[in-house]
Motif scaffolding. Structure first.
Motif, PDB file in Angstrom:
ATOM      1  N   LYS A   1       0.810  -1.222   0.000  1.00  0.00           N
ATOM      2  CA  LYS A   1       0.000   0.000   0.000  1.00  0.00           C
ATOM      3  C   LYS A   1       0.846   1.275   0.000  1.00  0.00           C
ATOM      4  O   LYS A   1       0.313   2.362  -0.155  1.00  0.00           O
ATOM      5  CB  LYS A   1      -0.915   0.022   1.220  1.00  0.00           C
ATOM      6  CG  LYS A   1      -1.978  -1.042   1.203  1.00  0.00           C
ATOM      7  CD  LYS A   1      -2.833  -0.940   2.445  1.00  0.00           C
ATOM      8  CE  LYS A   1      -3.927  -1.996   2.424  1.00  0.00           C
ATOM      9  NZ  LYS A   1      -4.775  -1.919   3.619  1.00  0.00           N
ATOM     10  N   LEU A   2       2.139   1.151   0.164  1.00  0.00           N
ATOM     11  CA  LEU A   2       3.016   2.295   0.354  1.00  0.00           C
ATOM     12  C   LEU A   2       3.191   3.095  -0.942  1.00  0.00           C
ATOM     13  O   LEU A   2       3.423   2.528  -2.003  1.00  0.00           O
ATOM     14  CB  LEU A   2       4.392   1.819   0.847  1.00  0.00           C
ATOM     15  CG  LEU A   2       5.399   2.895   1.178  1.00  0.00           C
ATOM     16  CD1 LEU A   2       4.973   3.650   2.431  1.00  0.00           C
ATOM     17  CD2 LEU A   2       6.749   2.272   1.371  1.00  0.00           C
ATOM     18  N   ASP A   3       3.080   4.400  -0.808  1.00  0.00           N
ATOM     19  CA  ASP A   3       3.381   5.313  -1.902  1.00  0.00           C
ATOM     20  C   ASP A   3       4.665   6.049  -1.540  1.00  0.00           C
ATOM     21  O   ASP A   3       4.676   6.882  -0.629  1.00  0.00           O
ATOM     22  CB  ASP A   3       2.231   6.301  -2.107  1.00  0.00           C
ATOM     23  CG  ASP A   3       2.504   7.288  -3.221  1.00  0.00           C
ATOM     24  OD1 ASP A   3       3.336   6.976  -4.107  1.00  0.00           O
ATOM     25  OD2 ASP A   3       1.887   8.369  -3.222  1.00  0.00           O
ATOM     26  N   VAL A   4       5.751   5.709  -2.221  1.00  0.00           N
ATOM     27  CA  VAL A   4       7.055   6.286  -1.855  1.00  0.00           C
ATOM     28  C   VAL A   4       7.100   7.794  -2.091  1.00  0.00           C
ATOM     29  O   VAL A   4       7.898   8.490  -1.471  1.00  0.00           O
ATOM     30  CB  VAL A   4       8.214   5.585  -2.603  1.00  0.00           C
ATOM     31  CG1 VAL A   4       8.363   4.171  -2.131  1.00  0.00           C
ATOM     32  CG2 VAL A   4       8.059   5.654  -4.095  1.00  0.00           C
ATOM     33  N   LYS A   5       6.240   8.300  -2.964  1.00  0.00           N
ATOM     34  CA  LYS A   5       6.235   9.738  -3.248  1.00  0.00           C
ATOM     35  C   LYS A   5       5.700  10.567  -2.080  1.00  0.00           C
ATOM     36  O   LYS A   5       5.901  11.760  -2.035  1.00  0.00           O
ATOM     37  CB  LYS A   5       5.399  10.016  -4.491  1.00  0.00           C
ATOM     38  CG  LYS A   5       6.008   9.459  -5.763  1.00  0.00           C
ATOM     39  CD  LYS A   5       5.129   9.759  -6.943  1.00  0.00           C
ATOM     40  CE  LYS A   5       4.581   8.423  -7.398  1.00  0.00           C
ATOM     41  NZ  LYS A   5       3.614   8.486  -8.437  1.00  0.00           N
TER      42      LYS A   5
ATOM     43  N   GLU B   1      14.673  -2.516   0.166  1.00  0.00           N
ATOM     44  CA  GLU B   1      15.694  -1.988  -0.749  1.00  0.00           C
ATOM     45  C   GLU B   1      15.080  -1.569  -2.084  1.00  0.00           C
ATOM     46  O   GLU B   1      15.434  -0.523  -2.643  1.00  0.00           O
ATOM     47  CB  GLU B   1      16.770  -3.031  -0.998  1.00  0.00           C
ATOM     48  CG  GLU B   1      17.698  -3.273   0.158  1.00  0.00           C
ATOM     49  CD  GLU B   1      18.665  -4.423  -0.130  1.00  0.00           C
ATOM     50  OE1 GLU B   1      18.683  -4.942  -1.263  1.00  0.00           O
ATOM     51  OE2 GLU B   1      19.400  -4.789   0.805  1.00  0.00           O
ATOM     52  N   VAL B   2      14.170  -2.380  -2.596  1.00  0.00           N
ATOM     53  CA  VAL B   2      13.525  -2.071  -3.875  1.00  0.00           C
ATOM     54  C   VAL B   2      12.692  -0.799  -3.747  1.00  0.00           C
ATOM     55  O   VAL B   2      12.731   0.077  -4.628  1.00  0.00           O
ATOM     56  CB  VAL B   2      12.666  -3.264  -4.355  1.00  0.00           C
ATOM     57  CG1 VAL B   2      11.770  -2.871  -5.520  1.00  0.00           C
ATOM     58  CG2 VAL B   2      13.552  -4.436  -4.740  1.00  0.00           C
ATOM     59  N   LEU B   3      11.945  -0.670  -2.647  1.00  0.00           N
ATOM     60  CA  LEU B   3      11.136   0.537  -2.463  1.00  0.00           C
ATOM     61  C   LEU B   3      12.008   1.776  -2.297  1.00  0.00           C
ATOM     62  O   LEU B   3      11.653   2.854  -2.804  1.00  0.00           O
ATOM     63  CB  LEU B   3      10.207   0.360  -1.264  1.00  0.00           C
ATOM     64  CG  LEU B   3       9.053  -0.617  -1.490  1.00  0.00           C
ATOM     65  CD1 LEU B   3       8.315  -0.890  -0.187  1.00  0.00           C
ATOM     66  CD2 LEU B   3       8.092  -0.086  -2.538  1.00  0.00           C
ATOM     67  N   GLU B   4      13.148   1.648  -1.624  1.00  0.00           N
ATOM     68  CA  GLU B   4      14.072   2.785  -1.518  1.00  0.00           C
ATOM     69  C   GLU B   4      14.633   3.162  -2.884  1.00  0.00           C
ATOM     70  O   GLU B   4      14.813   4.339  -3.194  1.00  0.00           O
ATOM     71  CB  GLU B   4      15.196   2.473  -0.547  1.00  0.00           C
ATOM     72  CG  GLU B   4      14.798   2.569   0.898  1.00  0.00           C
ATOM     73  CD  GLU B   4      15.950   2.281   1.851  1.00  0.00           C
ATOM     74  OE1 GLU B   4      17.056   1.957   1.376  1.00  0.00           O
ATOM     75  OE2 GLU B   4      15.724   2.391   3.060  1.00  0.00           O
ATOM     76  N   SER B   5      14.900   2.179  -3.715  1.00  0.00           N
ATOM     77  CA  SER B   5      15.375   2.458  -5.078  1.00  0.00           C
ATOM     78  C   SER B   5      14.306   3.164  -5.899  1.00  0.00           C
ATOM     79  O   SER B   5      14.615   4.081  -6.667  1.00  0.00           O
ATOM     80  CB  SER B   5      15.782   1.160  -5.775  1.00  0.00           C
ATOM     81  OG  SER B   5      16.882   0.595  -5.127  1.00  0.00           O
ATOM     82  N   HIS B   6      13.051   2.756  -5.717  1.00  0.00           N
ATOM     83  CA  HIS B   6      11.955   3.458  -6.396  1.00  0.00           C
ATOM     84  C   HIS B   6      11.875   4.911  -5.937  1.00  0.00           C
ATOM     85  O   HIS B   6      11.641   5.808  -6.755  1.00  0.00           O
ATOM     86  CB  HIS B   6      10.610   2.765  -6.140  1.00  0.00           C
ATOM     87  CG  HIS B   6      10.413   1.518  -6.920  1.00  0.00           C
ATOM     88  ND1 HIS B   6      10.426   1.474  -8.294  1.00  0.00           N
ATOM     89  CD2 HIS B   6      10.193   0.245  -6.512  1.00  0.00           C
ATOM     90  CE1 HIS B   6      10.227   0.238  -8.706  1.00  0.00           C
ATOM     91  NE2 HIS B   6      10.090  -0.543  -7.637  1.00  0.00           N
ATOM     92  N   TYR B   7      12.100   5.141  -4.658  1.00  0.00           N
ATOM     93  CA  TYR B   7      12.093   6.504  -4.134  1.00  0.00           C
ATOM     94  C   TYR B   7      13.201   7.328  -4.767  1.00  0.00           C
ATOM     95  O   TYR B   7      12.999   8.474  -5.161  1.00  0.00           O
ATOM     96  CB  TYR B   7      12.245   6.487  -2.615  1.00  0.00           C
ATOM     97  CG  TYR B   7      12.306   7.860  -2.005  1.00  0.00           C
ATOM     98  CD1 TYR B   7      11.136   8.585  -1.755  1.00  0.00           C
ATOM     99  CD2 TYR B   7      13.522   8.474  -1.693  1.00  0.00           C
ATOM    100  CE1 TYR B   7      11.188   9.847  -1.207  1.00  0.00           C
ATOM    101  CE2 TYR B   7      13.576   9.728  -1.144  1.00  0.00           C
ATOM    102  CZ  TYR B   7      12.412  10.419  -0.895  1.00  0.00           C
ATOM    103  OH  TYR B   7      12.459  11.672  -0.355  1.00  0.00           O
TER     104      TYR B   7
END
Length: 141
Positions: A38-42, A130-136
């Motif tokens: 559900k996380l939106d990195v933006k 790690e993947v979500l941080e890379s998306h950020y």
């Protein structure tokens, strides 16, 4: 205190503790997966805030993974010590010795199962973070 009650308390108490730890590990794993989906990195202002949100509860899973084999081993050692104490008193036959030792070893086995599954959960969640941080970072550029 009765030796049989003490033996059951050690055996089943350690196993119950390990099963409880397994439940906590699985619960936090599911909670983190749902959170990550559900996380939106933006929506995060900086990478530190994102990192704090992503790694919440991972320490608990890692701690369970690293300590559950020791708890299982402690249960095994205590149960074997109690079995030897009972053997020293001459109050036990060969069949009871074998069943006591088998139950003692179950604590180690359950501890290893909890540790292995918790380590798998920890690794999956760590990679997901790690993947979500890379998306950020790609959104930031």
């Amino acid at each position: 205190m009765n030796i049989e009650v003490l033996k059951n308390l050690i055996d089943y108490g350690v196993i119950a503790l390990l099963l409880f730890m397994s439940f906590i590990s699985f619960w936090f794993f599911v909670e983190r997966i749902i959170f990550y989906k559900k996380l939106d990195v933006k929506s995060f202002k900086n990478k530190k805030a994102l990192d704090i949100a992503l790694t919440r509860h991972l320490t608990i899973i890692g701690t369970i993974a690293s300590n559950s084999p020791y708890i299982g081993l402690l249960g095994t050692v205590l149960a074997i010590m109690l079995t030897f104490f009972t053997m020293g008193n001459g109050d036990i036959d060969a069949a009871k010795i074998m069943s006591s030792l088998a139950l003692a070893l179950k604590a180690t086995a359950i501890g290893l199962v909890v540790a292995i599954s918790s380590q798998i959960f920890y690794n999956i969640l760590g990679r997901y973070a790690e993947v979500l941080e890379s998306h950020y970072e790609t959104e930031e550029i």
